[in-house]
Scaffold this motif. Structure first.
Motif: not given
Length: 213
Positions: A109-110, A172-173, A194-195, A202-205
């Motif tokens: 999930d991103v 948004v996830t 797409a993410v 910056v994104v959380e993986l």
């Protein structure tokens, strides 16, 4: 470990073994540095790891944060995020790389902050079609929301009514993204699809879990 911090680089495409062209998002996944350890048997009461990503000048951090980084023996980081940890806890100052957390073919999930669109009307924000066309005496109603009331009972606008307002700029996830490829020598992770967020955002993986993250 449940996740990492990354930076969205942009879009590309790769070919799979069957020759299909797959659109992918390129994410610079780390390396992350361990800034703080939280333990179940300690004062925190749960197992977690605080990770830092990106370098930051010391003069651009507060005194409290500088002391926080110095206690871990690491340099100032631009972004700090906390992730749950279900394996052996690392030590402060350890480096976490993308190949240590993820592997090709798994689902992740991103999470990120979507692009801000500003104040938008109901047509763009919610996909409304407007109120009819210009026939029958209608004037400038193509993009209007229409009636929002509920007559004399309950004589108010119901909460949650879809109306014009600020669009985007929210967390948004995106779930169930396939890890198409990992390039450990470049700290890159390619996910199919797409993410959220702009380039360099910056994104959380997050490792995917059927019961939530």
């Amino acid at each position: 470990m449940s996740g990492m911090i990354g930076r969205k680089v942009g879009m590309t495409s790769i070919f799979d073994r069957a020759g299909n062209n797959i659109p992918c998002t390129v994410i610079e996944a780390g390396p992350n540095v361990v800034v703080q350890i939280k333990r179940q048997d300690g004062k925190d009461g749960y197992d977690a790891v605080q990770l830092g990503f990106g370098q930051c000048k010391p003069q651009r951090t507060t005194g409290a944060l500088r002391g926080h980084f110095e206690a871990a023996g690491v340099g100032p980081a631009k972004v700090l995020k906390e992730f749950s940890w279900h394996a052996d806890l690392p030590d402060a100052g350890d480096e976490i790389r993308v190949e240590d957390v993820f592997e090709e073919g798994e689902m992740i999930d991103v999470a990120g902050v979507s692009k801000g669109k500003g104040f938008q009307g109901v047509v763009r924000r919610h996909g409304f079609h407007g109120v009819n066309d210009r026939t029958h005496g209608q004037h400038n109603r193509e993009r209007a929301p229409g009636s929002i009331g509920a007559s004399s009972d309950p004589s108010r606008v119901i909460k949650g009514m879809r109306m014009a307002g600020r669009m985007g700029g929210a967390r948004v996830t995106i779930k169930n993204l396939d890890v198409a490829r990992i390039l450990p020598e470049h700290n890159l992770l390619l996910v199919r699809g797409a993410v959220p967020g702009p380039a360099n955002g910056v994104v959380e993986l997050l490792k995917h879990s059927k019961n939530g993250v």
